[in-house]
Design a protein around this motif. Sequence first.
Motif, mmCIF file in Angstrom:
data_model
loop_
_atom_site.group_PDB
_atom_site.id
_atom_site.type_symbol
_atom_site.label_atom_id
_atom_site.label_comp_id
_atom_site.label_asym_id
_atom_site.label_seq_id
_atom_site.Cartn_x
_atom_site.Cartn_y
_atom_site.Cartn_z
ATOM 1 N N MET A 1 0.832 -1.087 0.164
ATOM 2 C CA MET A 1 -0.031 -0.037 -0.040
ATOM 3 C C MET A 1 0.737 1.262 -0.025
ATOM 4 O O MET A 1 1.834 1.241 0.696
ATOM 5 N N PHE B 1 0.535 5.359 0.925
ATOM 6 C CA PHE B 1 -0.325 6.120 1.543
ATOM 7 C C PHE B 1 -0.574 7.787 0.962
ATOM 8 O O PHE B 1 0.485 8.202 0.163
ATOM 9 N N GLU C 1 -0.364 10.672 2.693
ATOM 10 C CA GLU C 1 0.279 11.716 3.140
ATOM 11 C C GLU C 1 1.885 11.309 3.456
ATOM 12 O O GLU C 1 2.154 10.833 4.397
ATOM 13 N N ALA D 1 3.480 12.210 6.706
ATOM 14 C CA ALA D 1 3.002 11.466 8.078
ATOM 15 C C ALA D 1 3.108 9.833 7.917
ATOM 16 O O ALA D 1 3.279 9.139 9.010
ATOM 17 N N ALA D 2 3.121 9.486 6.787
ATOM 18 C CA ALA D 2 3.384 7.882 6.660
ATOM 19 C C ALA D 2 4.575 7.296 6.783
ATOM 20 O O ALA D 2 4.927 6.254 7.093
ATOM 21 N N LEU D 3 5.753 8.116 7.141
ATOM 22 C CA LEU D 3 7.057 7.674 7.385
ATOM 23 C C LEU D 3 7.162 8.246 9.029
ATOM 24 O O LEU D 3 6.828 9.185 9.318
ATOM 25 N N ASN D 4 7.969 6.956 9.556
ATOM 26 C CA ASN D 4 8.196 7.404 11.062
ATOM 27 C C ASN D 4 9.423 8.390 10.996
ATOM 28 O O ASN D 4 10.515 8.054 10.591
ATOM 29 N N PRO D 5 9.102 9.532 11.737
ATOM 30 C CA PRO D 5 10.100 10.500 11.755
ATOM 31 C C PRO D 5 11.477 10.315 12.212
ATOM 32 O O PRO D 5 12.390 11.045 12.163
#
Lengths: 385, 332
Positions: free
Chosen positions: A102, A104, A106, A109-113
Motif C-alpha cells: 500500500m 499512502f 500523506e 505522516a506515513a514515514l516514522n520521523p
Amino acid sequence: MTHILDIKDLVTNFYTYEGVVKALNKVSFHVNHGSTFGLVGESGCGKSVTVRSIMQIVQSPGVIEGGEIHFSPDSDNGETGIDLLKQTERFMQDLRGNKISMIFQEPNAALNPIMTIGEQIAESYVFHRKNQIIEKILGLDRTGENLFPKVSANPLFLPLYHLALHRPDAFLLELIKKVPFLRNWDRAVLHTAIEKSVELLATLGIPNPDKIVHQYPHNLSGGMKQRVVIAIALASEPVLLIADEATSNLDVTVQAQILDLLKDLKKKNIISSILLITHDLGVVNETCDRVGVMYAGNLCEVGKVTDLFENPKHPYTKALLDSVPKIRQIGDLKSIAGNVPNLVNPPLGCRFHPRCGHAMAKCKEVFPEMTIVDDDHEVACYLYH
Amino acid sequence: MVVVLFGVSVLMFSILMSFSPERRAVAYATSAKQIKEIPILVAKYGLDDPYHIQYIRWITQIFKGNFGYSTVASSPTLDAIIKYLPTTIELNLFSMPIIITLGIWLGTIAGIHRDTFIDHTTRIAAIVGWSLPTFLFALILLMIFYSQFQLFPPEVISDHIDDFISDNPDKFIQYTGMYVIDGLLNRNFEVVADALKHLVLPVVTQVTVVIAILVRVMRSSMLEEISKDYVITAKAKGVDINTIHQKHVKKNALLPAITISGWLVCLSIEGSVTVEFIFNRAGLGLLLVKAATQLDIPVVLAISLLLGLIYVVANLIIDVLYAVIDPRIRLN
C-alpha cells in the motif's frame, strides 16, 4: 480474464460515541489481473476504508462486519482464491507488504520521523525475506540468483543464524532478544536489507540512494518522501499495489512524475495490478482500465473507464463528471446540491436519493442492487432495473 | 545556564532581603545580652547597605567558596551541605530509576491496552498516588510498617551501625557518605542491608507520589502516537504489532516522557524535603526546613543555588537525550 481481487458485500462499521458509522454498506467489485482499477468518490465516501478493510488495517473503532475478499495472486490459477477475511492475523502479516502493498496519502505522516529511510525500507525485507537474507549471509543460497548483496556477519553468531533459519521460534532466540548488547546479534540481516534498499531506491530513480538511506524523512522533499513510501511498498515485489490517494497531496509536477513512475513500473511488470484510489477523475482517465464510483459507503457504478466516462449511467456519476471543470467550460460549473449524508444515520434506500433529481418512491425504501447495463458495466440505480 | 543561575541567585537574595536588617541580625544573636547589640551587628556586617552592594559582597564570597556560616548546623554552610547531601542523593539514587523505568513501562502498557482492566488499574493507582498528600501517605506507611510490624524503621541508619561506623573509622571508610555504596565498597553487607531497610519506606513514598504524572504523560503520548499514520504504514508493511509498539510507537512517545522525567528529577529532589522531614533522614531537605524556619540565610541561599544548578544540569541532560532520540532537532 481472472480476478486478482474479488470483493463481495463488504461491510465495515465504526463504533463511535455518536453512534455506529456505517462506513461501508455492501461494497462489491473486482480487480482484474494485470489491470489498474480506480476507485473514485468525494472525501469520506469510504474509499480508504475499503482498501484498509482489504489489508485488514482498519483502525479502532472500526470493525469489518461482513463480506468476502477473495484474493488470488496467481493469474493462471482458475480457483476463487483465498478469502482474506477468514485468515488469521499471522497470515495477514505475511501477506501485507509482501503480496499486497500500500502507498499512502500523506508521505509526511506515513514515514516514522525518527527512523532512517534505510531502516524503514529494510523492515519490508527483514519481515518478508529474512530466510533468503540469512541464506545469503551463510552462503547457502541455492538459486544462484544474486537477490541480496553479500554482507559479512560476525562469525561468532553464525550458529545463531543457522538456528534462526531452521527453527525461527527457538527459545534461545527469544531469550537472546532480551539480553542487552547481544540482542542485536542479527545486525547483518538489517545491513543486507539496507544495502538492498539502496539498490531499490536506485531503480526508482532516486539520486544518491546510498546517502538517502542514512537520512531521516525530514531531510527529504515531499516528492522524495512519496518515492520512499513507494519503495517501501515495492520492496517485496507485491502482485497488487494499493495506492491510497498517492498523489493527492503533491505538487502537480511531482504528481505527474509519480504517476509516470507507477505506469512505468507496470509496463516493466514490476507490479502487475494496481488499485488506485483518488478523487481526481483526470488521474483515473489517464491511468486506469476500470473504475468504480463510490458514494457514502456504497458503490454506485463500476465499469471500463471509457464506457463510464463517455456514457455514465448513475445520476451521481453524471453529476460528478459535470462538476469537473472543463477547458472549454460552457456556462457555470455545476455542483451537486445538498451535502454528503451523515453515515451514523444514512438515508434509507439509495443513499444518494436526497440529492438525486430522478428520485422515485422506491429509492427511499430499498437499496437498489447492482444491475448489468452493458458489457462489464454495472450500476446500482432503479432507473436501469 | 549561567544566566539562569544568576537569575536564581538574584531572586532568592531579593526574597531574603525583604526581611529587615534587624530580623536578619537576630539570627546571629545567641543570648539575651546580644539582642541589645543588634544595631552593632547590623553595622558590623553591613546589613543595611544598599541591595546591590550586599549582593556583590555575597556573590564574591560564594565565588571564593565561602558560603557563610550556618547557625543551624553550627558549621560552615558548605560543610553542612556536603554532610547532608549524600543522604538526599542516596534516596534519589534509588527512587529516580524506579520512577522513570516503572513509570514509562506502566504508561506504555496502559497506552497499548487502552480501556482495559490494566489501563484502568494503572490510571486509578496513579491518580490516587498523585492526590495523596506526601506527609499523610508517609505517616500511614510508618504506622503500618514501623509501629505495627517493626519492619522498616525511619531515619537513615540504625544506632548500633552508626556507633560501629564512628567507632571504627579504619575498618569502615566513608567514601561517599552514602551507606549503601560505602557498605558495598567496604564489603560490609550488614551496613548495606540496614541502610536498604531504612530506604524502603522513603523510596516507596517518593515513587508513589511522583510516578503518577509520568505514567499519565507516557500513556497519552502512546495513545497519540498509536493513531499516527506511520503506524498504518508499518502495519501495511507486515510488521507485527509488538514490533510496532516497541520500536515505532514507544520511541516516538518517549520524547514528552523524557521532558517530564528531567523535570521530575528536580521535583523529586525538592520533594525529598517532606519525605526526609517525616522519616527524619538527615538530608538536604531536613537541613533546608530547619534553616528556613530559623532564618539561617546562608543555608537557604546555598541550597536554592544548588537546586537551581540541578535544574540547569538536568535540563542540559534532557536536551542531549532529546538529540539522541529525535533526529529532527539534531544539529548537523
